[in-house]
Design an enzyme around this catalytic site. Sequence first.
Site, PDB file in Angstrom:
ATOM      1  N   ILE A 265       0.860  -1.184   0.000  1.00 36.11           N
ATOM      2  CA  ILE A 265       0.000   0.000   0.000  1.00 36.11           C
ATOM      3  C   ILE A 265       0.893   1.230   0.000  1.00 36.11           C
ATOM      4  O   ILE A 265       1.816   1.336   0.816  1.00 36.11           O
ATOM      5  CB  ILE A 265      -1.013  -0.012   1.165  1.00 36.11           C
ATOM      6  CG1 ILE A 265      -1.905   1.213   1.106  1.00 36.11           C
ATOM      7  CG2 ILE A 265      -0.348  -0.151   2.533  1.00 36.11           C
ATOM      8  CD1 ILE A 265      -3.275   0.994   1.683  1.00 36.11           C
TER       9      ILE A 265
ATOM     10  N   THR B  24       2.433   7.193   1.400  1.00 32.23           N
ATOM     11  CA  THR B  24       3.426   8.209   1.762  1.00 32.23           C
ATOM     12  C   THR B  24       4.236   8.664   0.548  1.00 32.23           C
ATOM     13  O   THR B  24       4.614   7.853  -0.298  1.00 32.23           O
ATOM     14  CB  THR B  24       4.386   7.641   2.825  1.00 32.23           C
ATOM     15  OG1 THR B  24       3.613   7.086   3.880  1.00 32.23           O
ATOM     16  CG2 THR B  24       5.316   8.693   3.372  1.00 32.23           C
ATOM     17  N   GLU B  25       4.500   9.961   0.500  1.00 31.75           N
ATOM     18  CA  GLU B  25       5.360  10.531  -0.545  1.00 31.75           C
ATOM     19  C   GLU B  25       6.503  11.289   0.121  1.00 31.75           C
ATOM     20  O   GLU B  25       6.412  11.615   1.301  1.00 31.75           O
ATOM     21  CB  GLU B  25       4.539  11.487  -1.427  1.00 31.75           C
ATOM     22  CG  GLU B  25       3.419  10.771  -2.136  1.00 31.75           C
ATOM     23  CD  GLU B  25       2.676  11.657  -3.122  1.00 31.75           C
ATOM     24  OE1 GLU B  25       3.020  12.857  -3.233  1.00 31.75           O
ATOM     25  OE2 GLU B  25       1.769  11.131  -3.780  1.00 31.75           O
TER      26      GLU B  25
ATOM     27  N   GLU C 177      -5.123  -1.304  10.370  1.00 27.79           N
ATOM     28  CA  GLU C 177      -3.663  -1.284  10.271  1.00 27.79           C
ATOM     29  C   GLU C 177      -3.044  -0.959  11.629  1.00 27.79           C
ATOM     30  O   GLU C 177      -2.045  -1.555  12.039  1.00 27.79           O
ATOM     31  CB  GLU C 177      -3.239  -0.236   9.220  1.00 27.79           C
ATOM     32  CG  GLU C 177      -1.739  -0.147   9.042  1.00 27.79           C
ATOM     33  CD  GLU C 177      -1.326   0.642   7.801  1.00 27.79           C
ATOM     34  OE1 GLU C 177      -2.202   0.941   6.961  1.00 27.79           O
ATOM     35  OE2 GLU C 177      -0.134   0.958   7.677  1.00 27.79           O
TER      36      GLU C 177
ATOM     37  N   HIS D 245      20.775  -5.630  29.528  1.00 27.48           N
ATOM     38  CA  HIS D 245      21.753  -6.479  28.840  1.00 27.48           C
ATOM     39  C   HIS D 245      23.151  -5.856  28.835  1.00 27.48           C
ATOM     40  O   HIS D 245      24.104  -6.483  28.364  1.00 27.48           O
ATOM     41  CB  HIS D 245      21.345  -6.711  27.370  1.00 27.48           C
ATOM     42  CG  HIS D 245      20.376  -7.829  27.154  1.00 27.48           C
ATOM     43  ND1 HIS D 245      19.052  -7.755  27.500  1.00 27.48           N
ATOM     44  CD2 HIS D 245      20.546  -9.064  26.613  1.00 27.48           C
ATOM     45  CE1 HIS D 245      18.445  -8.890  27.164  1.00 27.48           C
ATOM     46  NE2 HIS D 245      19.333  -9.703  26.635  1.00 27.48           N
TER      47      HIS D 245
ATOM     48  N   ASN E 131       2.641   8.536  16.313  1.00 29.51           N
ATOM     49  CA  ASN E 131       1.914   8.576  17.585  1.00 29.51           C
ATOM     50  C   ASN E 131       1.389   9.972  17.915  1.00 29.51           C
ATOM     51  O   ASN E 131       0.394  10.103  18.633  1.00 29.51           O
ATOM     52  CB  ASN E 131       2.809   8.018  18.705  1.00 29.51           C
ATOM     53  CG  ASN E 131       2.886   6.496  18.609  1.00 29.51           C
ATOM     54  OD1 ASN E 131       2.373   5.904  17.651  1.00 29.51           O
ATOM     55  ND2 ASN E 131       3.518   5.864  19.584  1.00 29.51           N
TER      56      ASN E 131
END
Length: 367
Positions: free
Chosen positions: A110, A113-114, A232, A328, A356
Site C-alpha cells: 500500500i 506516503t510521498e 492497520e 543487557h 503517535n
Amino acid sequence: MFRNTARLFVQKEFVPHHDRWCAQHFPDADAWTKAGAAGLLLPDVPQEYGGGGGTFAHEAVVLEELAQAGVNFGAGIQSIVAHYLLAYGGESQKRDWLPRMARGELVAAIAMTEPGAGSDLQGIRTHARRDGEHYVVNGSKTFVTNGWHAGLVCLAVKSDPRATGWKGISLVMVEAKDAPGYRAGRPLEKVGMHAQDTCELFFDDLRVPVANLLGAAEGKGFSQMMEQLPHERLTVGVSAVATTERAVAITSRYVKERTAFGKPLIDFQNTRFQLAQCMTEARIGRVFLDHCIERFIAGDLDDATAAMAKYWLTDSGCRIVDECVQLHGGYGYMREYPIARMWADSRAHRIYAGTNEIMKELIAWSL
Ligand SMILES: Cc1cc2nc3c(=O)[nH]c(=O)nc-3n(C[C@H](O)[C@H](O)[C@H](O)COP(=O)(O)OP(=O)(O)OC[C@H]3O[C@@H](n4cnc5c(N)ncnc54)[C@H](O)[C@@H]3O)c2cc1C
C-alpha cells in the site's frame, strides 16, 4: 492449533534464512508462496476468496508468531490490502486478486506516503489523469513496505487536480509487475527491520485501467484510508505487544545467567524492580490489546480506541525494550543479540501507520 502451525512454519521456513534476508534487504520470493501454502496469508479473508475463513484473531496469531521469532515479513501489509479489496473492491477484482494473494503468488503493498507528504496525506502529489479507459499516473511514493516484491499496489493518487484537500484523492490498484512506467527503487537502508523490503516507487506515464479504481466513484480514497487505518493500527499494536512480551522473557533469562559483583544480575533489586515494572506494563498492554481485538472482531472498534492502542502499545513497547537493552549492558547493543534487533525494529512502530502524535490528535478529536 493454528498458532502451533504458524510457530513451526516460521521456525522451520523463515528463521534459518532471516539473516540472509536482512543482508539482501528483502525476503526470498518463495517465502511468500510457502507462507501461502501453509495458510498464513489472509487467514481472516473468506474462503470463497481463497482466504483462511477465520477472524482477526487468526491474523493476530501470525503477527505474534513473526514478532516472537524476530522475523520481519510483510504478511500484515498483505492482509491490509486484502481488507481494502474486501471493503471496496468489485467482485471481479476480489476474485482476480485475493486468491493469488492468499497463495503468496501476488505480493501486495500500500503506497500512501510521498517524499513531501506523510502525516499530511491530503498533500499528496502523485496524480492520475483520465485518458479514455485508462488513468495515466505520474509521481512517486516512498517507504513502501513489500515494495520490492509487490505485484499489486494499492496506490493513493490525486484523481482530480482541481479538488482541494482530501476531496480529489482516489485509490487505484496497480498491477505492477513489468508495467511500463512503473519502477521500484532498491530497498531503503533502514535502521532496523532489515529483512523487510521498504522501497521508493516511481510512476512515469504509467497506464492503469479505469476498472482498477477502488470503489464505485473517484474521490473516495481519503475516507477509505481513514476507515481502514484502524485495522492497520491494530496490527501494529499486536506486533508491539508480542515484541514487548518477548523482550521481557528474553531479558528475564539473561539476568539469571549473567553475573556481576559475584552474583546474577537478577539478585540486584534494581534489576528485579525494572523487570517487574516492564512485566506489569506488558500485561496491561496485553489486556488492552485483547479488548481491542475483541471489539474489532465484533465490528465496533472505534477510531479513537484504535489510535489509543497504536499509540500506547508502541510507546510502552519501546520503553520496555529500551529498558531491556539496558539490562543487557553492552551486549544489548550488539546485533547478534535479539534484544538489540528488537530495539531497532520496534522503533518504527511509533512512526508508521500514522505517527503517535497523529494518534493523539485523533484521540483528542473524540474528547
Ligand atoms: C519502516 C517503515 C515502513 C513504512 N511502510 C509504509 C507503507 O507500507 N506505506 C506507506 O504509505 N507508508 C509507509 N511508511 C511511511 C509512514 O507511514 C510515514 O513515515 C509516517 O506516516 C510519517 O510520515 P513522514 O515520514 O512524512 O513524517 P512527517 O509527516 O514529516 O512527520 C514528522 C514529525 O512531525 C510530526 N507531525 C506531523 N504532523 C503533525 C501534527 N499535525 N501534529 C503534531 N505532530 C505532527 C510527526 O508526528 C513526526 O514526529 C513507512 C515508514 C517506515 C519508517
